[in-house]
Design a protein around this motif. Structure first.
Motif, PDB file in Angstrom:
ATOM      1  N   ALA A  12       0.833  -1.207   0.000  1.00 23.63           N
ATOM      2  CA  ALA A  12       0.000   0.000   0.000  1.00 23.63           C
ATOM      3  C   ALA A  12       0.868   1.257   0.000  1.00 23.63           C
ATOM      4  O   ALA A  12       1.830   1.358   0.766  1.00 23.63           O
ATOM      5  CB  ALA A  12      -0.909  -0.005   1.220  1.00 23.63           C
ATOM      6  N   LYS A  15      -2.321   3.766   3.071  1.00 23.70           N
ATOM      7  CA  LYS A  15      -2.673   2.568   3.842  1.00 23.70           C
ATOM      8  C   LYS A  15      -4.145   2.482   4.235  1.00 23.70           C
ATOM      9  O   LYS A  15      -4.786   3.514   4.487  1.00 23.70           O
ATOM     10  CB  LYS A  15      -1.857   2.536   5.150  1.00 23.70           C
ATOM     11  N   TYR A  16      -4.592   1.243   4.336  1.00 24.58           N
ATOM     12  CA  TYR A  16      -5.873   0.944   4.996  1.00 24.58           C
ATOM     13  C   TYR A  16      -5.537   0.774   6.474  1.00 24.58           C
ATOM     14  O   TYR A  16      -4.837  -0.155   6.860  1.00 24.58           O
ATOM     15  CB  TYR A  16      -6.443  -0.335   4.372  1.00 24.58           C
ATOM     16  N   TRP A  17      -5.988   1.691   7.303  1.00 21.95           N
ATOM     17  CA  TRP A  17      -5.718   1.606   8.750  1.00 21.95           C
ATOM     18  C   TRP A  17      -6.891   2.213   9.497  1.00 21.95           C
ATOM     19  O   TRP A  17      -7.047   3.430   9.547  1.00 21.95           O
ATOM     20  CB  TRP A  17      -4.397   2.313   9.105  1.00 21.95           C
ATOM     21  N   ARG A  75      -9.177 -18.934  10.160  1.00 21.17           N
ATOM     22  CA  ARG A  75      -9.459 -17.804   9.251  1.00 21.17           C
ATOM     23  C   ARG A  75      -9.888 -18.305   7.879  1.00 21.17           C
ATOM     24  O   ARG A  75     -10.778 -17.739   7.247  1.00 21.17           O
ATOM     25  CB  ARG A  75      -8.217 -16.905   9.095  1.00 21.17           C
ATOM     26  N   SER A 110      -1.715 -12.402   4.171  1.00 14.68           N
ATOM     27  CA  SER A 110      -3.166 -12.556   4.154  1.00 14.68           C
ATOM     28  C   SER A 110      -3.733 -12.026   2.850  1.00 14.68           C
ATOM     29  O   SER A 110      -4.660 -12.613   2.297  1.00 14.68           O
ATOM     30  CB  SER A 110      -3.845 -11.818   5.300  1.00 14.68           C
ATOM     31  N   SER A 143      -9.709  -9.732   5.568  1.00 14.39           N
ATOM     32  CA  SER A 143      -8.441  -9.080   5.232  1.00 14.39           C
ATOM     33  C   SER A 143      -8.741  -8.074   4.125  1.00 14.39           C
ATOM     34  O   SER A 143      -8.908  -8.433   2.960  1.00 14.39           O
ATOM     35  CB  SER A 143      -7.439 -10.133   4.742  1.00 14.39           C
ATOM     36  N   GLY A 144      -8.832  -6.806   4.521  1.00 12.24           N
ATOM     37  CA  GLY A 144      -9.225  -5.784   3.552  1.00 12.24           C
ATOM     38  C   GLY A 144      -8.242  -5.671   2.408  1.00 12.24           C
ATOM     39  O   GLY A 144      -8.626  -5.480   1.243  1.00 12.24           O
ATOM     40  N   SER A 145      -6.955  -5.805   2.726  1.00 11.73           N
ATOM     41  CA  SER A 145      -5.942  -5.644   1.678  1.00 11.73           C
ATOM     42  C   SER A 145      -6.072  -6.732   0.605  1.00 11.73           C
ATOM     43  O   SER A 145      -5.621  -6.547  -0.521  1.00 11.73           O
ATOM     44  CB  SER A 145      -4.543  -5.641   2.285  1.00 11.73           C
ATOM     45  N   ARG A 148      -7.615  -5.774  -2.706  1.00 10.57           N
ATOM     46  CA  ARG A 148      -6.808  -5.095  -3.734  1.00 10.57           C
ATOM     47  C   ARG A 148      -5.958  -6.079  -4.523  1.00 10.57           C
ATOM     48  O   ARG A 148      -5.528  -5.795  -5.635  1.00 10.57           O
ATOM     49  CB  ARG A 148      -5.912  -4.030  -3.076  1.00 10.57           C
ATOM     50  N   SER A 196      -2.940  -7.220  12.265  1.00  8.96           N
ATOM     51  CA  SER A 196      -3.479  -5.968  11.708  1.00  8.96           C
ATOM     52  C   SER A 196      -4.876  -5.671  12.242  1.00  8.96           C
ATOM     53  O   SER A 196      -5.215  -4.516  12.505  1.00  8.96           O
ATOM     54  CB  SER A 196      -3.564  -6.044  10.182  1.00  8.96           C
ATOM     55  N   HIS A 200      -6.229  -2.090  13.476  1.00  9.34           N
ATOM     56  CA  HIS A 200      -7.407  -1.346  12.985  1.00  9.34           C
ATOM     57  C   HIS A 200      -8.326  -0.994  14.156  1.00  9.34           C
ATOM     58  O   HIS A 200      -8.860   0.101  14.248  1.00  9.34           O
ATOM     59  CB  HIS A 200      -8.219  -2.205  12.010  1.00  9.34           C
ATOM     60  N   LEU A 246       1.386   5.740   9.793  1.00  7.79           N
ATOM     61  CA  LEU A 246       0.706   4.511  10.207  1.00  7.79           C
ATOM     62  C   LEU A 246       1.356   4.014  11.510  1.00  7.79           C
ATOM     63  O   LEU A 246       0.678   3.642  12.464  1.00  7.79           O
ATOM     64  CB  LEU A 246       0.810   3.436   9.120  1.00  7.79           C
ATOM     65  N   ASP A 286       4.385  -1.898   6.111  1.00  6.08           N
ATOM     66  CA  ASP A 286       3.031  -2.257   6.528  1.00  6.08           C
ATOM     67  C   ASP A 286       3.058  -2.523   8.027  1.00  6.08           C
ATOM     68  O   ASP A 286       3.964  -2.076   8.709  1.00  6.08           O
ATOM     69  CB  ASP A 286       2.529  -3.447   5.719  1.00  6.08           C
ATOM     70  N   ALA A 287       2.112  -3.291   8.534  1.00  2.00           N
ATOM     71  CA  ALA A 287       2.066  -3.544   9.973  1.00  2.00           C
ATOM     72  C   ALA A 287       3.095  -4.625  10.312  1.00  2.00           C
ATOM     73  O   ALA A 287       2.751  -5.767  10.576  1.00  2.00           O
ATOM     74  CB  ALA A 287       0.665  -3.958  10.372  1.00  2.00           C
TER      75      ALA A 287
HETATM   76  C1  DP6 Z   1      -0.866  -2.042   7.251  1.00  2.00           C
HETATM   77  O1  DP6 Z   1      -6.643  -6.065   7.626  1.00  2.00           O
HETATM   78  O2  DP6 Z   1      -5.812  -6.194   5.239  1.00  2.00           O
HETATM   79  O3  DP6 Z   1      -1.031  -3.653   5.509  1.00  2.00           O
HETATM   80  O4  DP6 Z   1      -5.490  -9.173   7.131  1.00  2.00           O
HETATM   81  O5  DP6 Z   1      -3.194  -8.854   8.053  1.00  2.00           O
HETATM   82  O6  DP6 Z   1      -3.616  -8.603   5.609  1.00  2.00           O
HETATM   83  P1  DP6 Z   1      -4.164  -8.499   6.991  1.00  2.00           P
HETATM   84  O7  DP6 Z   1      -4.388  -6.963   7.159  1.00  2.00           O
HETATM   85  P2  DP6 Z   1      -5.522  -5.998   6.670  1.00  2.00           P
HETATM   86  O8  DP6 Z   1      -4.781  -4.606   6.885  1.00  2.00           O
HETATM   87  C2  DP6 Z   1      -3.702  -4.203   6.117  1.00  2.00           C
HETATM   88  C3  DP6 Z   1      -2.986  -3.144   6.820  1.00  2.00           C
HETATM   89  C4  DP6 Z   1      -1.737  -2.623   6.151  1.00  2.00           C
HETATM   90  C5  DP6 Z   1      -2.041  -1.493   5.179  1.00  2.00           C
HETATM   91  C6  DP6 Z   1      -2.588  -1.867   3.839  1.00  2.00           C
HETATM   92  O9  DP6 Z   1      -2.202  -2.900   3.269  1.00  2.00           O
HETATM   93  O10 DP6 Z   1      -3.378  -1.069   3.313  1.00  2.00           O
END
Ligand code: DP6
Length: 333
Positions: A12, A15-17, A75, A110, A143-145, A148, A196, A200, A246, A286-287
Motif C-alpha cells: 500500500a 494505507k488501509y488503517w 481464518r 493474508s 483481510s481488507g488488503s 486489492r 493488523s 485497525h 501509520l 506495513d504492519a
Molecule cells: C498495514 O486487515 O488487510 O497492511 O489481514 O493482516 O492482511 P491483513 O491486514 P488488513 O490490513 C492491512 C494493513 C496494512 C495497510 C494496507 O495494506 O493497506
C-alpha cells in the motif's frame, strides 16, 4: 473441479488503517496499492460434494504438506463459510496453500492468501466473476488488503459510500503503465505480535488518527497524480510520510503497538543517506518491521545491494509491479 491460482501480495502507498466495520473489513478511508509479482500465494481448491467437510493443508518451502496451524485454519474456514453463503453453495472444499515468502511478517501474506482463496474457490465452482466481484469475495475474508490483490497494477480501494458495503477495489492503471520495483528488506520473519485486525481496532484511540484522516484527501490526490504522471519524486515523499504516520498511530494507540525493530530504523537511515547521494528510492512499511523500498525497476539492483549491506537485514526480496492472480497448470495435490 480443481483449480490452482497464484495470487500476489500488494504494497500500500496509502494505507488501509482503521475500519468502519471490522467484521466485514469495511474501511473508513480509501487506500491505494501496487500489486506485486514475486511475493505470492499458490492455492489449489477442489470443490467437494455438498455438505462435505472442508480440509486445509499448508505446503512448506520443501513441498511437504502440513496440517495448517489452528489460527490460520480458523481464518480460512471462516472465509470459506462466508464465500459459500455469498455464492450460494453448500459444497465443501479441499484447500492446499503455499507462500513464496515469510508468512505473517508484514509481507501481506493474508492479502495474497485470501485473494488466491477467493479466486480459486470461484474457479473450482466453474464461476468466472468480474474483478469487481472477486474483490468483494476476497474482502469477505476480513483481510481488507486482499480486496486489492485480485487486481493487477495500481489499485484503489475506496471507502464505502453511505451504507453500501460493496465498494470494491478498482484498477487505476495497469502494471505496464509504470515499471516500479519494491525491494524488500526482511528484518524479521517471525509472526508479528499484534495482528493488523487489532491495529485497525485500536487506531481511533490514537490522538493522531483524526489528523491523518484530515490529510488523506490531499495525500490520495497526490498519489493518484504521481502514478498517472510516473513521478517518483512526487510519490516517494508521500508514501514515506504515510508509512511513518501509520506507525505513529500504532505506537500512540491504546494500548500501543510497536512493529519496528532496530534494523527497521537502520534500513530507513540507509535509504535516506543513499537519497542524499542521488538515489531515488523511498521506504514504506506495513504492519510489521520489514521495509519495502519503492524505486524504478532500473534502480532495483543498486537498492538491493545497499539493503543487503545493512546490519540486521536477513534477506532481500526483489519484487516489482505485477498483473494480479493467474491460474497455474500444476496443482498442489
Ligand atoms: C498495514 O486487515 O488487510 O497492511 O489481514 O493482516 O492482511 P491483513 O491486514 P488488513 O490490513 C492491512 C494493513 C496494512 C495497510 C494496507 O495494506 O493497506
Amino acid at each position: 473441479m480443481k483449480s490452482t491460482i497464484v495470487a500476489p501480495a500488494n504494497i500500500a502507498f496509502v494505507k488501509y488503517w482503521g475500519a468502519r466495520d471490522l467484521s466485514s473489513a469495511l474501511p473508513l478511508d480509501p487506500s491505494i496499492s501496487m500489486t506485486l509479482s514475486v511475493c505470492a500465494t499458490t492455492t489449489t481448491v477442489e470443490a467437494l460434494p455438498e455438505g462435505a467437510a472442508d480440509s486445509i493443508e499448508l505446503i512448506d518451502a520443501g513441498g511437504t504438506a502440513r496440517v495448517a496451524p489452528e489460527r490460520f485454519a480458523a481464518r480460512v474456514l471462516a472465509h470459506l463459510e462466508r464465500l459459500r453463503a455469498h455464492i450460494g453453495t453448500s459444497r465443501g472444499f479441499r484447500v492446499a496453500t503455499r507462500n513464496s515468502f515469510p508468512a505473517a511478517a508484514g509481507l501481506a501474506s493474508s492479502a495474497s492468501g485470501f485473494a488466491a482463496l477467493a479466486t480459486a474457490v470461484s474457479s473450482a465452482l466453474g464461476d468466472k466473476p468480474s474483478g469487481r466481484e472477486l474483490s468483494i469475495r476476497a474482502r469477505l475474508s476480513g483481510s481488507g488488503s486482499a480486496s486489492r490483490s485480485v487486481l493487477g497494477g495500481y489499485v484503489e480501494w475506496p471507502a464505502p459510500p453511505g451504507d453500501d458495503p460493496d465498494a470494491p477495489a478498482a484498477a487505476l492503471f495497469p502494471a505496464s503503465h509504470w515499471d516500479l520495483a519494491d525491494v524488500i528488506a526482511v528484518v524479521e520473519t517471525a509472526e508479528k505480535d499484534v495482528a493488523s485486525i487489532d491495529g485497525h481496532r485500536r487506531a481511533a484511540t490514537s490522538p493522531h488518527f483524526e489528523t491523518r484522516r484530515n490529510l488523506l484527501p490531499t495525500r490520495l490526490a497526490a498519489v493518484r497524480l504521481a502514478i498517472e504522471e510516473r513521478r517518483l519524486d512526487l510519490l516517494g515523499p508521500v508514501l514515506e510520510e504515510e508509512a511513518v504516520e501509520l506507525h505513529l498511530i500504532a505506537m500512540s494507540s491504546r494500548p500501543p503497538i510497536f512493529y519496528w525493530r532496530p534494523a527497521t530504523l537502520a534500513v530507513l537511515e540507509a535509504i535516506r543517506r543513499a537519497r542524499q547521494q542521488g538515489l531515488s528510492a523511498w521506504a514504506t512499511m506495513d504492519a510489521g518491521a520489514n521495509v519495502h523500498t519503492i524505486c524504478e525497476r532500473s534502480a532495483a539492483k543498486d537498492v538491493a545491494q545497499l539493503l543487503r549491506a545493512v546490519a540486521g537485514v536477513e534477506e532481500v526480496i526483489e519484487d516489482h509491479v505485477g498483473n494480479g492472480p493467474v491460474s497455474a497448470p500444476a496443482h498442489l495435490f
